[in-house]
Every structure is written in C-alpha cells, then in structure tokens.
Scaffold this motif. Sequence first.
Motif, short mmCIF file in Angstrom:
data_model
loop_
_atom_site.label_atom_id
_atom_site.label_comp_id
_atom_site.label_asym_id
_atom_site.label_seq_id
_atom_site.Cartn_x
_atom_site.Cartn_y
_atom_site.Cartn_z
N ARG A 406 0.80 -1.37 -0.09
CA ARG A 406 0.02 0.00 -0.04
C ARG A 406 0.94 1.39 -0.08
O ARG A 406 0.57 2.45 0.31
CB ARG A 406 -0.93 -0.17 1.14
N GLN A 407 2.01 1.15 -0.61
CA GLN A 407 2.77 2.37 -0.47
C GLN A 407 2.48 3.19 -1.74
O GLN A 407 1.89 2.80 -2.82
CB GLN A 407 4.44 1.80 -1.10
N ALA A 408 2.38 4.60 -1.46
CA ALA A 408 1.81 5.23 -2.56
C ALA A 408 3.12 5.50 -3.70
O ALA A 408 4.00 4.55 -3.78
CB ALA A 408 1.64 6.89 -1.89
N PRO A 477 -3.38 0.92 -7.36
CA PRO A 477 -3.30 0.86 -5.96
C PRO A 477 -2.73 2.30 -5.42
O PRO A 477 -3.08 2.98 -4.48
CB PRO A 477 -2.24 -0.13 -5.41
N ILE A 481 -4.63 5.20 -3.27
CA ILE A 481 -4.00 5.54 -2.07
C ILE A 481 -4.16 7.39 -1.97
O ILE A 481 -4.47 8.00 -1.01
CB ILE A 481 -2.75 5.06 -1.72
N GLU A 482 -3.84 7.59 -2.94
CA GLU A 482 -3.79 9.17 -3.19
C GLU A 482 -5.10 9.74 -2.97
O GLU A 482 -5.43 10.71 -2.40
CB GLU A 482 -3.26 9.70 -4.43
N SER A 484 -7.45 8.40 -1.15
CA SER A 484 -7.91 8.33 0.16
C SER A 484 -7.25 9.24 1.16
O SER A 484 -7.63 9.27 2.33
CB SER A 484 -7.65 6.94 0.61
N ASN A 485 -6.39 10.16 0.70
CA ASN A 485 -6.00 11.21 1.47
C ASN A 485 -7.00 12.18 1.91
O ASN A 485 -7.76 12.76 1.20
CB ASN A 485 -4.72 12.06 0.52
N LEU A 524 -9.12 -2.16 -1.28
CA LEU A 524 -8.68 -0.85 -1.34
C LEU A 524 -9.63 -0.05 -1.93
O LEU A 524 -9.97 1.23 -1.66
CB LEU A 524 -7.26 -0.79 -1.88
N VAL A 528 -12.06 3.40 -0.64
CA VAL A 528 -11.86 4.46 -1.17
C VAL A 528 -13.23 4.86 -1.82
O VAL A 528 -13.85 5.94 -1.77
CB VAL A 528 -10.90 4.80 -2.35
#
Length: 718
Positions: A406-408, A477, A481-482, A484-485, A524, A528
């Motif tokens: 889950r790394q950006a 992904p 993740i971006e 979900s900021n 994920l 989101v």
Amino acid sequence: MTPTIPFKQKIKKFVLVYLTDWGIVLIVGLILYGLMIGSVLPKNPNVKLHEIATNDIQSPIDTVDTQATQAKRQEAIGSTPSAYAYNKNLGLIQVEKVGDLFDTIAEVKNDEKISSDSTQEQVNAAIKIIMDRLSDSTDSHLPNNTMTALITASDHNLQIAEDIASTSIYEAMNAKVGWNDLERAQDKASASLPSSVLNDSIRRALNEVLHAYITANYSFDANATKQNKQEAARNVDNVVIHQGEVIVKKGELVTNDMIRQLKLVGLLDEHFNLIPFVGLLLFVSFITFIFWFEYFRFKENHPNYSVKFLYIYAIIFCGAAAIIKICSYLRLTNISGISYLVPLAMAPLMIRILLNERVAVVSGLLLSLVGSVLFGISAKAAIFDSSMGIVLFFSSLAGALVLRKRQARPKIMQTGGLIALVNVLVVLSLLMFQNTPFSLLSTGLSLGFAALSGFLSVVLTNGLMPLFETGFSILSPIRLIELSNPNHPLLRKILIEAPGTYHHSLMVANLAERACEVIGANGLLARVAAYYHDVGKTKRPKFFVENQMNGINPHDKISPQLSRTIIISHPYDGADILRQYRMPKEIVNIAEQHHGTTLLKYFYVKAQEQSEQPIDESEFRYPGPKVQSKEAAVVELADSIEAAVRSMKKPNPVKVNNLVKSIFNDRLSDGQFDECNITLKELKSVEKSIDETLRGVYHSRIEYPKDLKMKKVNPKWQ
C-alpha cells in the motif's frame, strides 16, 4: 426459436475477442525480433590480408580450429620417438643355431669321409648336403670357402672353432645390440678370436660365422611405435577459438592464418545462413509465449479485466526492451561501467503497480534475457552477455519486489535506494568473480552507474505512471491511496458541508474493506469508493438524517414525492460531481450503483398513507443500475446496514445481528445482486464479516449505577 447471430457480428466478435489479443502478442514478438536481429546479422569486419588492423576483432562463438588441431597432432606424432624391443633370448637362440651348424658339419664330414685330402667335388657335395639340412633351421648362409674351411678342418679344430664361436656370439649378444651397433659388435667379436689356437683359414671362417650369426637383439617395434604415436595424437586437445577471444589485435599485420580463423568463426562468411535467424525466431517465440501465458493468467484472475491491460503490458514490455537497446550503445563511449546505467527496474515497478507482482517478476526475467542478447550485440563478441543479463535480472527483481503493498508513489530515496543497493551488490560481486585487480576509477564508475540506475528507474516510474493512469483510465493502488488522502478537495468538501455523511462514509469504508478482503475482492477500491459514495449529499446535506444536528427534519414540511426526488437524486448527483473531478470510472460506478433499484420504504409508506389512490411502488424506487461488481455489492450492503444500525436505539450484538440478516435477506430477495458476479457463498461471507465488525463497534458495555456518587479525590492525586 433461438435467434441467429448475423455473420458480420460473428466476424466482429472474432476480431475483437481473438485477433485483438493475438495481434498485440504478435506485434510484441515482431518488435522483439527486430530489436534482437542484430545478434544474427553478419558482423563482417573490415580487414584485408597484409594490412594493419584498425581495431580488435573478437570471436563471436566457440569453435574448434580443425586445421590447427591437426597440425598440432602431426607435431605430436613427429615428436614421438620410435619404440624398440630388446630380445634377451635371441643370443641363446643364435648360439643354438651355430651349434646346429657345427653339429651338422661334423655329421656330414663323418658320413661322407671328408678330410683335408678330399677332392673338391666331394667337398662341394658335402656342402650341398649340409646346406639342405640347415635350410629349415637357419636363415644364415655362409660362403662356400667358409664351409670348405670348416668341413675340411680336423675334428679337434672344428670342436675348438665351435666352442669359440658359441662363446663369442653369447658374449656379443648378451648386451643390447641395435642395428646401428651391429657391425661394431661383429668386428669386436672377430677381433677377440685367439690366434694361438686357430690357423688362418679357420680364423677367416669363424669371422664369417660371427658376422652371420651375431645379429641385432634391440630392434625397431613397428606396432609399439604406431600405438605410441596414436596415443600421442589422441592426447592432443582440440584447438578451440573461444567466444570473445581476440583473433586480430589492433595494430597487427593481418596474416593468412588470421583470415582463416575469421572465416572459421563466420566473420568473413559471405554465404547467407538461415539457421541463426531460425534460432532467434525460436528464442523470441519462447519469450513471447511466456509473455502471453502470464497475460492469460492475469486475464483469468482479474475481476475487472479489460483489454487495456494488455495494451499497457505490451507498451511497458516493448518500451523497456527498446530502452535496453538504446542503453546498450552507451558502450561506444568507452566509459567504464556506463552500461550499468540502464534503468530496467522501471518496467517491473510499473507492471507491479498496474498489473500484479507475479507478472512483474516474470517480465523482469524475460527482459533480462532480452537484455543479455541486446548487450551481446553491442559487444560484438558474443550472442549473449551473461554478466549483463545477471545484473539486469537482479535489478528487475528488486523493482518487482521492493514496493510495499500500500505504498503510494515510489519514493525516490527509499525505493530507489533499495534498488540501487541491489544493483551495487550484484555488480560488485561480478567484479570480484573476475579475479582481476581493482581500479579505483573504473570500479567507482561501475558502482556509481549501477546505483544511479536505481534512482533513475524510480524517477521514470513516477514520471510515466500518470500518463498510463490518465491515458488508460487505470485505477492503480497508488492512485487509490492518493484518493484516500483526507486532504483531497472532495473529502474536505464532504467533511465541511456534510460532517455526518463524512463519518458515515468512514464507517462504511471500514466495513466494506474488510468484507471485500474476505471474499478476495479489491478491498482498497471498496474503501476509497465508500469515502466518496455519498458525495451527492453535499448538494442538500440537511435533507439526510445524519447531518440533522439540531433535530430539525425538513422532510416534515414537504411532500413524500418531493422527499423521494431529493433522496433518490443523491447517487446521480454524486456521480456527476465525481465526473467533474475526473474521478476514476470504478468509483463513479460504485457511487451511482450503491442503492441499485431499492425501494424508499419510509416515504413510500408515508405517501400511501397520505394518498387515497394506490401508488405504484416503482415511483419510489431508485432507477438503478443495479450493482455490477463485487465491490459495489459490498458497498451497498455496508451502506444500508451501517445507516440502519446508526438509527437503532441502544444497539447490542443481538439486535445488530438480526438487523444485518434482515437487510441481507431483503436485498437478496429484491434481486439487487442479479447483475453482479458475486456468489451466494461470497454474500454469506460478506454478511458474516459486516456482522463481526459491527459487533466489535457495538459491544456490550458496563452500565454504571446512576446514583453512584463520586468520592472526594485527594488533592495531592490531582
């Protein structure tokens, strides 16, 4: 009667379903073949006989130099000495033969009554008899005068002559007597004859006997000599021109032997040879087959597969091969270690992000094989550059595995540093394997370029990722993740304008993510999408109960039909807002589908109570569409259940469980999942997961007595 499909539609379906996939795979194979064809094209050097070579020319293959090997074997045969055999029993044999001679002479002499007074005719007749008797037992032939002297001698002199001959022959042949030494041995034996006991005629006769019966006992052995020479030839190793061996050195005069070796390794072969091209075709076919196989596995296992993933895979794969090809020409700069600058880890990094880890690892292996061929072409010394292939493999493997789940976007210092470390360690180990003295400058440059390759790979990945995500509408992904900021403009809009909806969305996200992970869906994406699924409520936030903080409900002042219109519009208002913000299609679809075609029961019942005429149920149903994916189905269930539980008074695990089952059965019987590929077993797992999560939230708490009075706290404890 089943309707027949028109022929044109069949052709169109065949083209779209089959030719699209196979056509792209074929194009990938053709591109790879075109990039690597230089490995089989003739590399004829510009050399001429008796001219000075302008550069080094190396052998591209391993081959046996048959002519040089044969010459070396002939040299070994010529230098092998002849074999000789020593027959130590030959002296005794010759003594026996000379004894037979004298015995026969004595017998014939007595039988024929030969004496010194016998006539020449009698002597000649006796000699003939002797020779006939000795023809089978000896191969030594004495002159007539010698035989005459012996047969006419007295018996005493004949016996003395026999003893002296036997002794002299034995002594002469007791040592090794070769053909070169034979005459000397015979003369030595003759010179040792005693003159005191022998008259001149007997001495001359014995001299002839010794020369006739003393023979070589150390002679040439033809069979042994042949075997020795054959063994020497077999022990000569083949003369091999090794791959990478310098045949012609820069500044040397080109000789006939150099021209012969260049022709032998095929560098001056003017005839077209089809075999290398067929070999390259087989190699590329293998690479392409593995490429297709991994793509097919990804296609079968990906829930939201689209042909765009094949386009992405093909573009990244072929692009990486082209980058390797371009970087291979960096060797022409003659800068030490500059070939290690190739940023191959970029391709597995992007494939890992956009497709999956397995495809990234296999693609890295395939690209390292391609790279070993491409760098072999640039080296002009080999078809494969194994050292470069090893470096490329470990670099690509690091690119495929270093990124966390889950790394950006890959961090330049962190991700690039790890890839750079792997590159440096691999290059350093290869330099150590060579067992050559380290040069501070060349080693430093090699390690520096290897490290720079890792950071360059991450920079290129971060730069190219937005192009693929935008061009192909890819929801990676990293992109999720971006999104979900919490600082995203839309999430801040929901938090400020509809805070109750925001917290409701957080709860739905937690429920949906865990449930999706249980059934193997994209957790994920569900999380989101749940953050944004109710963004449409920001248009009229006060009309939704979670945002009514002061207890005022505007629906009390309007008709059920108007309330229906406001409530039903929020999924579609949300989809419009998401499209305005260029949100991914998957999130827009979940926002639009999260109520499916469900019924607004509260306002439907209220409308029926206020109307004297029956009201059609369809008027109070969401227009749809129904959920089309597993993630959308999970978000719909989580949304409905969380909202219902939130409105309960004093929820407890039993009440929550009953409510979850009720909503689940209601959605199932209403056919809300009919257009989704989710199974009943998976729905049961989703129901169980949501129930367990809510039990953790609404667990039983200790009820404290209302009349419990607080004891006075000691001031010193405050």
